[in-house]
Design an enzyme around this catalytic site. Structure first.
Site, mmCIF file in Angstrom:
data_model
loop_
_atom_site.group_PDB
_atom_site.id
_atom_site.type_symbol
_atom_site.label_atom_id
_atom_site.label_comp_id
_atom_site.label_asym_id
_atom_site.label_seq_id
_atom_site.Cartn_x
_atom_site.Cartn_y
_atom_site.Cartn_z
ATOM 1 N N GLY A 164 -7.758 2.244 0.218
ATOM 2 C CA GLY A 164 -7.953 2.802 -1.113
ATOM 3 C C GLY A 164 -8.491 4.221 -1.135
ATOM 4 O O GLY A 164 -9.064 4.652 -2.134
ATOM 5 N N GLY A 165 -8.331 4.956 -0.013
ATOM 6 C CA GLY A 165 -8.800 6.330 0.014
ATOM 7 C C GLY A 165 -10.282 6.479 0.299
ATOM 8 O O GLY A 165 -10.795 7.595 0.381
ATOM 9 N N GLU A 275 2.245 -0.006 5.091
ATOM 10 C CA GLU A 275 2.227 1.365 4.600
ATOM 11 C C GLU A 275 2.638 2.344 5.698
ATOM 12 O O GLU A 275 2.168 2.257 6.826
ATOM 13 C CB GLU A 275 0.837 1.719 4.071
ATOM 14 C CG GLU A 275 0.368 0.769 2.969
ATOM 15 C CD GLU A 275 -0.787 1.330 2.166
ATOM 16 O OE1 GLU A 275 -1.222 2.464 2.449
ATOM 17 O OE2 GLU A 275 -1.233 0.633 1.253
ATOM 18 N N ARG A 297 -2.905 -8.301 1.493
ATOM 19 C CA ARG A 297 -3.206 -8.804 0.160
ATOM 20 C C ARG A 297 -2.140 -8.304 -0.797
ATOM 21 O O ARG A 297 -1.247 -7.545 -0.408
ATOM 22 C CB ARG A 297 -4.571 -8.283 -0.304
ATOM 23 C CG ARG A 297 -4.685 -6.761 -0.222
ATOM 24 C CD ARG A 297 -5.973 -6.233 -0.782
ATOM 25 N NE ARG A 297 -6.226 -4.846 -0.426
ATOM 26 C CZ ARG A 297 -5.713 -3.790 -1.050
ATOM 27 N NH1 ARG A 297 -4.871 -3.967 -2.062
ATOM 28 N NH2 ARG A 297 -6.008 -2.563 -0.675
#
Length: 664
Positions: A164-165, A275, A297
């Site tokens: 999430g960065g 990703e 997830r």
């Protein structure tokens, strides 16, 4: 199939799972913290269990409390949502040790992919392309700096347990490495409880493309095509879409094949996302992408995949967790048009995207064909400083990419948020950006065009007049509005729009109203207001035109707040209490204020120290991110009112300064 499940999450995430469970006839149990007693997910669930205080570590992240709540409620399974405990293997083991079903992958799969360094070594063994970098166990700062030099700048420092960065920093030179590493480690420790990092090559003009995979634990794994998540700021996704612009059959085959190989390498069960980072300097190539990480997830952006395939991924999660096989084969999955998702946040783009906390006075979404809204809050709800400040996800589907973008912009045009600042206008600006519309974006697009994308629109005289009418005691719908036996009714109107003081004159008479004193006079007739919708005829020299707006009026603390949504733009006005005098907007030129409630992580100055403009004074952590407060000018620190590790309320004075020159 299960008869009752507990959802170990909150907000939009929990609401999303509840909707599918309700459709399938499954009863739901919500959990909540003291800050979320009145939250939407609590209201929608069939049952709700209080976990504890607002701090996530004492509520949503407390494994024992969550499992106990599931057992006490009679739930058969736990859905983790996304975020919080969703990728915690210890949580999976605790759920299964309690005799419950975890709706997600096995602990072994999560553990294998949970640490970026170990996952990349595993992917190399599986033949999946990996970005060059150091993914080892040596965490000595000096050693990591040497490795960064070997890789070649720019590099990325990334939290090994991150996502999430969070805990991610780009470093351009050797001189910047030490400070970036320290900041990254602090943020990673706060977000994930683990400050280990990896260092890898920063890919120029990178595109972030991910593949949705799904396994049933029986050896069957399918992909549901790719999503492009390249529109990012601070390494966090802003707008996601499916399919990826410029994707060819050859590149898709290579990328989805690599994603399937990654999932099979860990015997994956459930929904997951692999990703990749792709070279966006030219057309996509089969040899021009590399594995970054696997999220074990469901992803925040999963709705775009649902829109272009027609499948409900939460339903798949529930069925696979209940022991059923995958409901389809790969050949049954087809692309249906194009979809985009915009993340609507309570944040201030014009002020460094600073998260906002507080009450949402009014919330209304634009609709239309192909629009889906996934929201976790309503009008009157509060955005808490303890959690992610997402308001909703606005999702648009169309037959083509252009149609989907147009529908997304139209839905954002009709979205009205008042009470706190949102990124709505920023998202609308992205929808208008020509580079994005042409599909030529990379992860640096927002940073390169930040000033233009966050520009505040020029004040509209029509909006000023609408605010003056709807915020006054004038009965704009009355038959005698502005009636006088002689002359015209005229009075001065004063309000604030941000830092700007607006002074105009309002003239009523003969069924018309005129606003003067601005850049141009504005004349309305046939105006009406029902408490929400305003309409009028705008009179010009060459004729007239209809004008329509949505208006939200709120009065509190002796002041009046008026928000006008006109032609897709939002204009916010404040009419101060006249008893406070003309200077109703207070400025603290000598004070450094906490921008929001959070924890003070570093204090770099003490009383009596001289500082220069731009010097770092305080580092705060709020809503899982670090924020650096710097000196706005040269001066002398008079007093320090905060301590490292202490809590600071939003608006509290942290540093008091005296302006002046600094020698040297």
């Amino acid at each position: 199939m299960f008869s009752k499940i507990l959802i170990a999450n909150r907000g939009e995430i929990a609401v999303r799972v509840i909707k599918t469970a309700r459709r399938l006839g499954i009863r739901t149990v919500a959990v909540y913290s003291e800050a979320d007693r009145a939250a939407l997910h609590v209201a929608l669930a069939d049952e709700a269990v209080l976990l504890g205080p607002a701090a996530a570590t004492e509520s949503y992240l407390d494994i024992g409390k969550v499992v106990a709540a599931a057992l006490a409620s009679g739930a058969e399974a736990i859905h983790p949502g996304y975020g919080f405990l969703s990728e915690n293997p210890a949580f999976v083991e605790a759920v299964r040790n309690a005799g419950l079903v975890f709706i997600g992958p096995d602990a072994a799969s999560i553990r294998a992919m949970g640490l970026k360094d170990a996952a990349k070594r595993l992917m190399e063994e599986a033949g999946v392309p990996v970005v060059p970098g150091y993914h080892g166990d040596n965490q000595d700062a000096a050693f990591l700096k040497v490795e960064a030099g070997k890789i070649g700048y720019p590099v990325l420092i990334k939290a090994s347990a991150g996502g999430g960065g969070k805990g991610m920093r780009r470093v351009n030179t050797d001189d910047d490495f030490d400070a970036a590493l320290q900041s990254c480690r602090r943020e990673a420790k706060a977000a994930f409880g683990d400050d280990r990092v990896l260092v890898e090559k920063y890919v120029a003009s990178p595109r972030h493309i991910e593949v949705q995979v799904f396994g049933d634990g029986r050896g069957n794994v399918v992909n549901l095509f790719e999503r492009d998540c390249s529109l990012q700021r601070r390494h966090q996704k802003v707008i996601e879409e499916a399919p990826a612009p410029g994707m060819t059959d050859a590149v898709r085959a290579a990328m989805t094949g690599a994603a399937i190989a990654a999932a099979k390498a860990v015997a994956y069960k459930g929904a997951g996302t692999v990703e990749f980072i792709a070279d966006g300097s030219g057309p996509l190539r089969p040899d021009g992408f590399w594995f970054m990480e696997m999220n074990t997830r469901l992803q925040v952006e999963h709705p775009v995949t649902e829109m272009v395939t027609g499948f409900d991924l939460v339903e798949w999660q529930l069925r696979v967790a209940a022991g059923e096989p995958l409901p389809v084969q790969q050949s049954d999955i087809r692309l249906l048009g194009h979809a985009l998702e915009a993340r609507l946040y309570a944040e201030d783009p014009a002020n460094g995207f600073l998260p906002q906390a507080g009450r949402i006075d009014h919330l209304e979404f634009g609709g239309g064909e192909g629009i889906r809204i996934d929201a976790g809050v309503r009008s009157g709800d509060r955005v808490s400083p303890y959690y992610d400040p997402m308001i909703a996800k606005v999702i648009a589907h169309g037959r083509s990419r252009d149609e989907a973008i147009d529908r997304l912009k139209k839905a954002l045009d009709g979205t009205h948020v008042t009470g706190l600042t949102s990124n709505r206008d920023f998202l609308r600006a992205l929808c208008r950006d020509e580079t994005f519309r042409q599909g030529r974006m990379d992860t640096g697009l927002i940073d390169r065009n930040l000033e233009r994308l966050t520009a505040i629109p020029r004040l509209s005289e029509e909006a000023i007049l609408i605010a003056a009418l709807t915020g006054s005691d004038v009965d704009v719908a009355g038959p005698h509005c502005g009636f006088r036996l002689w002359g015209e009714a005229s009075h001065r109107v004063t309000s604030h729009a941000g830092e700007e003081v607006i002074e105009r004159r309002l003239v009523l008479g003969s069924g018309q109203v005129r606003l003067s004193g601005g850049a141009e006079d504005v004349l309305f007739e046939d105006f009406a207001f029902n408490g929400r919708d305003f309409s009028a005829r705008l009179v010009r020299e060459n004729g007239s035109a209809g004008i329509n707006a949505h208006v939200a009026v709120d009065a509190s603390g002796g002041r009046q707040y008026i928000s006008v949504l006109l032609d897709g733009e939002t204009y916010d006005f404040e009419r101060p209490d006249l008893l406070e005098g003309e200077d109703a907007v207070h400025h603290h030129s000598g004070e450094i204020l906490a921008p929001m409630t959070g924890v003070v992580r570093l204090v770099d100055v003490e009383a009596g120290v001289a500082v220069k403009a731009g010097d770092r004074l305080v580092v705060m952590e709020a809503m899982k991110m670090e924020y650096t407060l710097r000196s706005p000018r040269d001066g002398l620190v008079d007093a320090v009112f905060c301590t490292e590790g202490g809590q600071a309320e939003g608006g509290a004075v942290l540093i008091r300064m005296t302006e002046g020159a600094v020698d040297g």
